[in-house]
Scaffold this active site. Structure first.
Site, mmCIF file in Angstrom:
data_model
loop_
_atom_site.group_PDB
_atom_site.id
_atom_site.type_symbol
_atom_site.label_atom_id
_atom_site.label_comp_id
_atom_site.label_asym_id
_atom_site.label_seq_id
_atom_site.Cartn_x
_atom_site.Cartn_y
_atom_site.Cartn_z
ATOM 1 N N THR A 199 0.920 -1.285 0.032
ATOM 2 C CA THR A 199 -0.125 -0.084 0.077
ATOM 3 C C THR A 199 0.887 1.470 -0.111
ATOM 4 O OG1 THR A 199 -0.018 0.236 2.326
ATOM 5 C CG2 THR A 199 -1.951 -0.845 1.405
ATOM 6 N N ASP A 200 0.280 2.347 -0.317
ATOM 7 C CA ASP A 200 1.037 3.544 -0.080
ATOM 8 C C ASP A 200 0.530 3.745 1.502
ATOM 9 O OD1 ASP A 200 2.094 6.003 -0.060
ATOM 10 O OD2 ASP A 200 0.733 6.813 -1.758
ATOM 11 N N TRP A 201 1.319 4.614 2.011
ATOM 12 C CA TRP A 201 1.387 4.925 3.569
ATOM 13 C C TRP A 201 0.172 5.456 3.892
ATOM 14 C CZ3 TRP A 201 5.179 2.857 1.379
ATOM 15 C CH2 TRP A 201 6.131 2.278 2.241
#
Ligand code: BGC
Length: 859
Positions: A281-283
């Protein structure tokens, strides 16, 4: 190109050779870098051949808790070690154009290391503007080598989302507006990163094309648009680049977060494309355990919860496995993928490359890449290149003359050993022979916002900020949104309905004394300084109010500006400190100068992650200053920075306009090389520069908002839209001039017809008819003349950059395959090349077609 090729192979041998030499000398002794490189290659081949059996061996020994520990973060940028099995922590780092400075294990704060500087490479828009896969490889090689040297396992880049909207704050991190160009460049970039035993992370999958409500906006393109426009760069990164990891996007896709979209991940990425790597995932994304687990998400990063056990893919996933809601095979698949990446990049291999950082070759690479990416947009009466011998006085103006860009922009920030500003580059070039006068122009038209020089508050993207809070009504009691910010003290309401905002920042005067505050206002506003109200005004029509205050340069003051209205408010001032030169003075200096160089454009104060620009104009009244300078001295060169298009209402009056993107640590030197002809520019625009924002598809079709992105223009992104709508842009896609001229001739096709499954080779002769050596990018556009569905007038399907000495001719060769002819056929859910006539066009830009020839495609 010839020169670059030589330099490139030298760099690859030196960089890779030295790394393996170091390893192998320690391990078993080695004679030359050459043998060391081949020794490493042999080890790596063996390592890769054994990956699958080692994955199974390790998987069989893992407990449930250990498996779960591999599917989520254990700190800001890492996932857990399993030391008993020799599995180390897997470390990730941003980002696309340099290894980010070290960040604290459990916070976003800098770890304050003294030795974490890295090479600041030109961002990917500059790589795209080089139209040269070798530059993409050079970029990736430096990034991969430096990531290894910093002990990173995954480098979070390259970014390949397309520039659909000029306002989008992250265009500068990506590869332009064209799916084919991005696909061709991402492959060598990924391969080069991974040749250093580091995993690339191609981001952000998929449809991340605006920052406005980036986590909530729901992307809803039709299937054909998704396949033809927004996925090909990811597809190439998977199928040809063999990227080990992919980062999901923040946005939603048809109602669910992109990271857990069955269609994007299970059907396409891991289904059709057969992706064997990791989706992370992105953060901090908006996911849920069941959907994310079942729909192919492998690693969860950055979630904003107190304990790592509370990550969606931590304890909640364990519980679902134990309850039988999520099968163990689903978890095993994720763990296999993580182990596959770790084993492939040699995390458990003593022969893993160790990388190099900040070596001269890397800094030179930064210069080579930007030198190939600078675009000469306009050059009338051969104002450029400037001749040093004929110049005594240069006047330098513009907000980017001495601005450094490395530490701004958001997660892609880089802490370099040094960064050459445009002004420094000019001084390096001209030495003491030429007088360089530097001035900062105060725009006298209207009120200019308080200059960022006075601002002490910083946003996490590194730029000065005014924190912005939106309220529900003029009582300013109920907050609507808190996490907004702007770089300048100008706020413009985005609709006709009244808005209620409060913006605040810390201001540090540059000199003590009287400051004349100027409040330009349409609506109602009040200003408090250190909690005390100093102005309160109301105006139905735009009006300017003034107030004199006394400030002390030893103090920092909290400024709070409150505004209610549907217009605009700007807080400016006349302040002691002589930051700006009055208009009459700088125009007189311009008249007297042999040449004026205006370094303007965007900076990461306007062009950055987390927020879109509010319009496509040059910020801070630059247009007015440029227009006046062009009148005062026609020998004014306008040199612009930026990762996205800007309007240039003065363009007709300018003889010379150059576009320098953000240039990396060697920017200033490379800019001066182009201005003075040491480098002949060869970059071409990877984005369209529209005349006005209104001409762009998302704006014209009213498809830019915080809720839904419908991609109403369909496959007609960028230049395809401008051609379809017959709107002339300011500078077209693919445009870029040289100090020499090229003639195209002798287009040949390998056959008059193409059969299903065949390829077709297109060749043409290019001759350098000018007096300087230079490189030309020949672009191949294709048109399906008998299509059963609407197709663009031109689609880029090939390009070739060729270096030629004066008078020299060479041949460019480009090959078309069946997929190049195809569109996504929604009825059959497959690519379809329809039988019929196709027109092959070769051009120096999409609007400058020089040769064409047709062929038949037969099924
Ligand atoms: C960005 C990513 C980046 C991540 C880690 C996010 O805000 O969207 O591109 O890699 O942060 O810093």
């Amino acid at each position: 190109m010839k020169r670059n090729r030589l330099f490139l192979s030298m760099l690859l041998v030196t960089a890779v050779g030295c790394q393996s030499a170091k390893q192998d000398e320690a391990a078993r002794g080695s004679d030359t870098p050459q043998t060391a490189a081949s020794v490493h290659a042999a080890h790596k081949q063996q390592r890769l051949a054994e990956v699958e059996q080692n994955v199974e061996r390790l998987l069989a020994q893992l407990t449930l808790d250990e498996k779960i520990s591999l599917t989520h973060a254990n700190a800001k940028f890492s996932i857990a070690a399993i030391e008993r099995l020799g599995i180390h922590e897997m470390w990730m780092s941003d980002g696309p154009h340099g290894v980010r400075h070290e960040i604290e294990r459990y916070s976003w704060n800098s770890a304050n290391w003294q030795d974490d500087q890295s090479t600041y490479l030109p961002p990917l828009t500059a790589v795209a503007a080089s139209w040269n896969p070798e530059m993409a490889a050079l970029h990736g090689n430096v990034l991969g080598s430096e990531a290894r040297q910093r002990n990173k396992d995954v480098i979070l880049g390259p970014g390949v989302n397309l520039a659909r909207l000029p306002l989008y704050g992250r265009n500068f991190e990506y590869l332009g507006e064209d799916p084919f160009l991005a696909a061709k460049l991402v492959v060598p970039a990924v391969k080069a990163i991974q040749s250093n035993d580091v995993a690339a992370s191609v981001k952000h999958y998929a449809l991340n094309t605006q920052e406005l409500n980036r986590i909530g906006v729901d992307a809803k393109p039709d299937e054909r648009t998704l396949r033809e426009v927004y996925l090909p760069a990811f597809e190439a990164a998977v199928k040809e680049g063999n990227t080990h990891t992919i980062m999901g996007a923040y946005n939603r896709y048809y109602g669910t977060n992109a990271n857990q979209s069955k269609h994007l991940v299970m059907d396409i990425l891991k289904g059709e494309w057969g992706y064997k790597g990791v989706l992370l995932t992105d953060w901090n994304v908006d996911i849920n355990t069941f959907d994310a687990a079942m729909n192919g998400l492998d690693i969860e990063m950055g979630t904003a919860v107190d304990s790592f056990d509370d990550y969606f893919l931590a304890q909640p996933l364990k519980e679902m496995i134990e309850a039988g809601k999520v099968p163990m095979s689903v978890l095993d698949d994720k763990v296999r993928r993580v182990l596959r990446v770790q084993l492939s990049i040699g995390m458990m291999d003593k022969y893993r490359l160790s990388g190099q950082r900040n070596i001269q070759a890397h800094h030179e690479a930064a210069r080579t890449i930007i030198s190939e990416g600078i675009v000469l947009l306009k050059n009338e009466q051969q104002l450029l290149p400037l001749e040093q011998a004929k110049i005594n006085n240069v006047l330098v103006l513009g907000p980017n003359a001495d601005v450094l860009h490395s530490q701004g922009g958001g997660s892609s920030e880089v802490k370099p050993l040094y960064e050459i500003s445009p002004l420094q580059g000019l001084k390096n070039k001209l030495g003491t022979d030429v007088n360089i006068t530097v001035m900062r122009a105060q725009n006298s038209a209207g009120v200019a916002p308080i200059a960022t020089d006075y601002m002490a508050t910083r946003h996490w993207t590194g730029t000065p900020q005014w924190e912005l809070i939106r309220y529900q009504d003029d009582g300013f009691a109920h907050i609507e949104r808190q996490d907004d910010w702007i770089a300048n003290s100008t706020y413009k309401a985005s609709s006709n309905s009244p808005e209620f905002i409060r913006m605040s920042t810390d201001i540090k005067p540059l000199a003590s004394g009287q400051h004349t505050l100027k409040l330009a206002l349409e609506g109602q506003a009040s200003l408090r300084i250190n909690g005390k109200q100093v102005m309160s005004q109301q105006a139905d029509k735009a009006q300017v109010f003034e107030q004199v205050i006394e400030l002390d340069s030893n103090q920092t003051y909290k400024f709070e500006l409150q505004y209610a209205g549907s217009g605009q408010v700007t807080l400016g001032w006349d302040a002691p400190g002589a930051l700006f030169t009055p208009e009459a003075e700088y125009l007189a200096a311009a008249k007297a100068a042999d040449v004026v160089i205006y370094y303007g454009g965007l900076s990461h104060a306007d062009d950055r992650e987390a927020i879109d620009r509010i319009d496509m104009k040059l910020p801070n009244g630059q247009d007015a200053v440029i227009s006046k300078l062009l009148q005062a001295n026609p020998n004014t060169v306008v040199f612009l920075n930026g990762g996205s298009a800007v309007e240039m209402p003065w363009a007709d009056d300018a003889k010379a306009i150059v576009w320098g993107w953000y240039g990396g640590m060697e920017a200033g030197n490379a800019y001066a090389d182009v201005l003075f002809g040491d480098v002949n520019p060869s970059g071409k625009m990877p984005i369209t520069l529209p005349k006005s924002l209104q001409d762009t598809a998302p704006i014209m079709l009213d498809d830019y908002n915080a809720v839904d992105s419908l991609y109403k223009e369909g496959v007609f992104i960028g230049y395809r839209w401008f051609e379809q709508q017959k709107i002339a842009p300011l500078f077209p896609f693919g445009h870029g001039l040289s100090y020499t001229q090229f003639e195209y001739s002798d287009i040949k096709l390998s056959s008059a017809s193409m059969q299903s499954g065949d390829t077709l080779t297109v060749t043409a002769k290019v001759t350098n008819t000018g007096a300087r050596a230079g490189s030309e990018v020949v672009q191949l556009y294709l048109h399906d003349m008998q299509a059963s569905v609407p197709r663009p007038d031109k689609e880029l399907k090939g390009f070739s950059k060729i270096y030629l000495e004066p008078g020299q001719s060479g041949t460019v060769t480009m090959t078309l395959n069946q997929r190049d002819l195809s569109f996504w056929d929604v009825t059959r859910s497959d690519w379809l090349a329809e039988p019929g006539k196709y027109n092959v066009m070769l051009g120096a830009s999409v609007a400058d077609i020089r040769l064409n020839k047709q062929f038949d495609f037969r099924d």
